[in-house]
Design an enzyme around this catalytic site. Structure first.
Site, short mmCIF file in Angstrom:
data_model
loop_
_atom_site.label_atom_id
_atom_site.label_comp_id
_atom_site.label_asym_id
_atom_site.label_seq_id
_atom_site.Cartn_x
_atom_site.Cartn_y
_atom_site.Cartn_z
N MET A 1 -5.78 -1.45 -5.50
CA MET A 1 -4.75 -2.46 -5.24
C MET A 1 -4.37 -2.55 -3.76
O MET A 1 -3.56 -3.40 -3.40
CB MET A 1 -3.49 -2.13 -6.05
CG MET A 1 -3.67 -2.22 -7.55
SD MET A 1 -4.12 -3.89 -8.11
CE MET A 1 -2.67 -4.80 -7.59
N ARG A 2 -4.95 -1.70 -2.92
CA ARG A 2 -4.56 -1.72 -1.51
C ARG A 2 -4.89 -3.08 -0.88
O ARG A 2 -4.13 -3.58 -0.04
CB ARG A 2 -5.24 -0.59 -0.75
CG ARG A 2 -4.79 -0.52 0.71
CD ARG A 2 -5.35 0.69 1.42
NE ARG A 2 -4.65 1.91 1.05
CZ ARG A 2 -5.20 2.95 0.48
NH1 ARG A 2 -6.49 2.92 0.18
NH2 ARG A 2 -4.51 4.02 0.18
N ALA A 3 -6.00 -3.68 -1.27
CA ALA A 3 -6.38 -4.97 -0.68
C ALA A 3 -5.34 -6.04 -0.98
O ALA A 3 -5.01 -6.86 -0.11
CB ALA A 3 -7.75 -5.40 -1.21
#
Length: 674
Positions: free
Chosen positions: A274-276
């Site tokens: 989910m970092r993107a």
């Protein structure tokens, strides 16, 4: 102090300048990784950014640059009384590739901590960079454990120093910028993901733009101060715009429509984790603030995707970075469409993003902008630049065969205990790993062996007049822990490209096997090199490098044909290793010879190949021969070559995960027997 090259005087490189400015507006974006060929103004642009950063207020006398309005309650120099503060320029701190862990995070005086219970702490570069810029040139050459520490601090906004139960924490919030040349090696995907944005840069192919680059550089070198004065107004305008965007940032609204487009885009491109999504949201918000708007538009989401996603789609070292922009546009259209220009003139910020002559750093490129194409070309410079070994004689040359699909292998390790660079292949004495013993420290103490230190100090307590519960410790009592971990090696491939290997299906299988070993070398942080032999001579297709991408490209473009100068290939490999030992004596080598064992051409080719092979055996170089002989009648020449090398032979069919475990034992066993 030298005058930096003005940021607004950098010609072109719009994506690079935009990414840097967005991080200046919102450091929460997560930093920038700049990838590109040498001589493309990467370092110049980063150093120029520091002059645009607004001044910061700091608590007077604080070594950790605490903000007087909200000082860090856990600051080692605290607590801070309200009142005295000073203003100074934001710092740009450079982290050298060869820096130690103590230089990065700071050093704790273990002797005073044990004897006096005092946390005597000397700040490192992370403390110096707090509320400024931390610049790492050639970040791909930085040791992995330093990169981990660096990115952890950037993610948490704090640095922790732990030494045998004694810990110090301080704030460390900075704009992280790394630059790298992909030809010198790649970062691991896990580390790539920790950089917020990435930019591919390449030199312009337009003559007029190149002329302007040279003109400005010569003018700057002649009189830096006068050149900077000519750009002072443009610099001031960009500085003011950064301040205005920072003030506007908290008011920017990221609506549900934009969030849905962000989530859909990350899902469509199959980005892990989910970092993107989070980085894209922060980048789109910063883009809106930079443009002077309070609403995030689809064009912000699109630009955020172009900056935040390419490096997160790279699954293995042979994947080219980049995004399919048609697919990106289709996704944005499906999940909300493209927003039109704002009604109240907000669009003006997008139409005129250039803060000065020479191309605008704040611009949002249209889908067909040239910089994207240039970046893609730069990512694959080897394909048309001497990647193919030149014909060295012989007839019947064939065009290059495509490689078969690579497969998973197990480790081929070099026997013994080395002391090379940290990696994941062979056993070695390292700074990180399991503790195996203790010794007196040579220089600064970095890893204390507590039990050995206490044992050394205990017999002297009465003589030292100990009267309280504390242990009286002297410098001579301290013991450094010795640790065993893994090192990276030099894996040198010596590939037979002669006519006997020219059957297309056979060469495709051979290339697939070498690609598999290259992928394994990438994962184990090795250096790789490639020597090929055919016709009447051998060529160094790729000198030792950390870039397996380059090795894979050279391998794919390898033609076949001609005689088999096996001795020439071995002698050229021996010379490559000799030179590399002078450059990096601690890195041990593993030679992988890929051949059917035939030797033709010249007088006594078989005897000459045997003498060349025995050079490796005499030096104790670990080696493996990948036997490419096929057909019902086999001569066993590769096995004979392995015996001369003092190594072991393995067939192509055995070079897979299920069979290679036995090969490791054979490699190590043959060396012990020798």
């Amino acid at each position: 102090m030298s005058t930096p090259f003005p940021f607004t005087a950098v010609v072109g490189q719009d994506d690079l300048r935009l990414a840097l400015l967005l991080n200046a507006v919102s450091p929460a974006v997560g930093g920038v990784l700049v990838r590109g060929e040498k001589g493309t103004a990467k370092s110049t642009a980063v150093r120029a950014l520091s002059a645009l950063m607004p001044e910061v207020d700091v608590v007077s006398g604080c070594r950790f640059s605490c903000d007087p309005d909200s000082p860090d309650p856990g600051c080692p120099d605290g607590p801070h009384a309200p009142g005295a503060f000073a203003s100074r320029a934001a710092r740009m701190v450079e982290l050298p590739v060869g820096a130690s862990e103590d230089r990065l995070v700071g050093a704790l005086d273990i002797e005073r901590a044990l004897a006096e219970g005092v946390k005597a702490f000397e700040p490192g570069l992370l403390a110096d960079a707090h509320r400024g810029i931390l610049y790492v040139d050639e970040v791909n050459l930085l040791h992995d454990h330093l990169v981990d520490l660096l990115l952890d601090a950037a993610a948490m906004g704090a640095s922790y120093v732990e030494r045998e139960g004694v810990s110090v924490r301080h704030a460390a919030r900075f704009l992280l910028v790394g630059t790298m040349n992909p030809e010198e090696g790649e970062l691991r995907p896990q580390l790539l993901d920790r950089f917020g944005l990435t930019v591919e840069v390449a030199a312009s192919r337009e003559p007029d733009q190149r002329v302007e680059v040279v003109r400005r550089r010569l003018a700057y070198d002649d009189d830096p101060a006068a050149f900077a004065a000519r750009w002072a107004d443009e610099e001031a305008a960009v500085r003011a715009r950064i301040v205005a965007a920072r003030e506007l940032l908290p008011s920017v609204r990221l609506g549900d429509g934009a969030l849905r487009q962000i989530a859909a885009t990350c899902a469509a491109f199959e980005v892990d984790g989910m970092r993107a999504d989070i980085v894209m949201a922060r980048t789109a918000t910063a883009l809106a603030a930079w443009a002077g708007r309070t609403d995030v538009l689809a064009e912000d989401v699109r630009q955020a995707a172009l900056l935040a996603l390419p490096h997160r789609r790279r699954r293995n070292p042979f994947d080219a970075p980049g995004l399919d922009e048609d697919k990106l546009d289709e996704t944005l259209e499906e999940f909300g469409g493209r927003d039109g220009p704002a009604d109240d003139g907000d669009g003006d910020g997008d139409d005129d993003p250039d803060p000065g002559p020479g191309g605008g750093p704040g611009g949002q490129p249209e889908p067909d902008d040239a910089p994207q194409g240039d970046g893609d070309a730069a990512a694959r410079p080897e394909a048309g630049e001497g990647g193919e070994p030149q014909p060295s004689g012989g007839a019947g040359e064939q065009s290059p065969a495509r490689s078969a699909e690579p497969f998973r292998t197990k480790v081929l390790s070099v026997p013994g205990l080395g002391q090379g660079a940290a990696g994941r292949r062979s056993r070695a004495r390292t700074e990180h790993g399991r503790t195996t013993g203790a010794r007196r420290p040579r220089g600064a103490l970095t890893k204390l062996h507590l039990a050995a230190t206490v044992q050394a100090a205990a017999p002297h307590q009465r003589a030292r007049g100990r009267s309280g519960p504390g242990l009286v410790v002297r410098r001579d009592d301290l013991r450094q822990a010795t640790r065993e971990g893994r090192e990276g090696n030099l894996v040198l491939f010596v590939v037979d490209a002669s006519g006997s290997m020219a059957a297309r299906q056979r060469m495709s299988t051979v290339k697939g096997a070498v690609l598999s070993l290259l992928l394994d070398a990438y994962q184990r942080r090795d250096k790789v090199g490639l020597v090929t032999f055919r016709g009447s001579a051998a060529d160094v297709a790729l000198p030792p490098t950390s870039s397996v991408d380059a090795a894979a490209v050279r391998l794919e473009s390898l033609p076949t044909g001609g005689r088999t100068p096996l001795a020439a290939g071995l002698l050229r490999a021996h010379e490559v290793l000799r030179v590399e030992r002078l450059r990096d004596p601690a890195r041990r080598a593993l030679v992988v010879v890929v051949t059917d064992g035939r030797a033709t051409g010249g007088p006594e080719p078989v005897a000459l190949a045997g003498r060349a092979a025995r050079l490796f055996a005499a030096e104790g170089t670990a080696s493996v021969v990948v036997d490419c002989e096929s057909g019902p009648v086999r001569l066993g020449l590769a096995g004979q070559l392995a015996g001369e090398l003092g190594g072991t032979a393995v067939t192509l069919d055995e070079l897979r995960a299920d069979s290679i475990a036995g090969l490791v034992k054979d490699v190590q066993g043959s060396r012990r027997a020798a």
